[in-house]
Design a protein around this motif. Structure first.
Motif, PDB file in Angstrom:
ATOM      1  N   VAL A 181       5.544  14.170  -0.312  1.00 29.34           N
ATOM      2  CA  VAL A 181       5.367  13.053  -1.448  1.00 29.34           C
ATOM      3  C   VAL A 181       3.876  12.738  -1.469  1.00 29.34           C
ATOM      4  O   VAL A 181       3.020  12.828  -2.307  1.00 29.34           O
ATOM      5  N   SER A 182       3.535  12.144  -0.397  1.00 30.51           N
ATOM      6  CA  SER A 182       2.136  11.486  -0.313  1.00 30.51           C
ATOM      7  C   SER A 182       1.692  11.489   1.205  1.00 30.51           C
ATOM      8  O   SER A 182       2.371  11.003   1.952  1.00 30.51           O
ATOM      9  N   LEU A 183       0.768  12.105   1.404  1.00 30.39           N
ATOM     10  CA  LEU A 183       0.248  12.324   2.760  1.00 30.39           C
ATOM     11  C   LEU A 183      -0.081  10.828   3.112  1.00 30.39           C
ATOM     12  O   LEU A 183       0.088  10.576   4.502  1.00 30.39           O
ATOM     13  N   ILE A 184      -0.852   9.880   2.391  1.00 27.96           N
ATOM     14  CA  ILE A 184      -1.384   8.702   2.591  1.00 27.96           C
ATOM     15  C   ILE A 184      -0.019   7.854   3.114  1.00 27.96           C
ATOM     16  O   ILE A 184      -0.099   7.146   4.287  1.00 27.96           O
ATOM     17  N   SER A 185       0.827   7.767   2.220  1.00 24.71           N
ATOM     18  CA  SER A 185       2.109   6.918   2.373  1.00 24.71           C
ATOM     19  C   SER A 185       2.553   7.190   3.840  1.00 24.71           C
ATOM     20  O   SER A 185       3.360   6.419   4.338  1.00 24.71           O
ATOM     21  N   CYS A 208       0.893  -1.180  -0.165  1.00 28.29           N
ATOM     22  CA  CYS A 208       0.114   0.001  -0.117  1.00 28.29           C
ATOM     23  C   CYS A 208       0.935   1.265   0.046  1.00 28.29           C
ATOM     24  O   CYS A 208       0.528   2.229  -0.735  1.00 28.29           O
ATOM     25  N   ILE A 209       1.831   1.323   1.074  1.00 24.77           N
ATOM     26  CA  ILE A 209       2.650   2.393   0.818  1.00 24.77           C
ATOM     27  C   ILE A 209       3.231   2.749  -0.691  1.00 24.77           C
ATOM     28  O   ILE A 209       3.654   3.857  -1.087  1.00 24.77           O
ATOM     29  N   LYS A 210       4.002   1.528  -1.294  1.00 25.34           N
ATOM     30  CA  LYS A 210       4.562   1.651  -2.440  1.00 25.34           C
ATOM     31  C   LYS A 210       3.653   2.229  -3.425  1.00 25.34           C
ATOM     32  O   LYS A 210       3.968   3.047  -4.307  1.00 25.34           O
TER      33      LYS A 210
END
Length: 110
Positions: free
Chosen positions: A96-100, A43-45
């Motif tokens: 980069v990405s709030l979720i990751s 998921c992180i990737k």
């Protein structure tokens, strides 16, 4: 559970040769719990890649100057089993990405 030192394939405890690559296990045997957070890592990737695409589109490819190296570093660290620092996780969250970034902070590291 035992894993091949060369390719990382799962092996039985009594096997001396890897069924995937044929590598012979020597005197040193690496026993590990191979990536307990595998689903979370995926998921992180995925969200890192999505973040790279979104940032690159919204900044006319300038955002790739920081997004791409951070994504590559994370991929390499997880591949090599290295820990990711809190500073890196926070920078991922911000740039980069709030979720990751949130998922990285929630991920339990051994």
């Amino acid at each position: 559970m035992k894993y091949c030192q060369k390719c990382g394939a799962e092996m039985g405890d009594d096997e001396k040769f890897c069924s995937k690559c044929g590598h012979e296990e020597g005197a040193t045997v690496v026993e590990t719990t191979k990536n307990k957070n595998n689903g979370l890592d995926i998921c992180i990737k995925v969200f890192l890649i999505i973040g790279c695409v979104v940032v690159s589109i919204s900044t006319y490819l300038i955002g790739l100057l920081w997004c791409l190296p951070m994504t590559i570093v994370y991929f390499n660290k997880t591949k090599n089993g290295e820990k990711v620092g809190v500073g890196f996780k926070v920078c991922t969250l911000l740039f980069v990405s709030l979720i990751s970034g949130i998922l990285m902070l929630c991920k339990k590291e051994d």
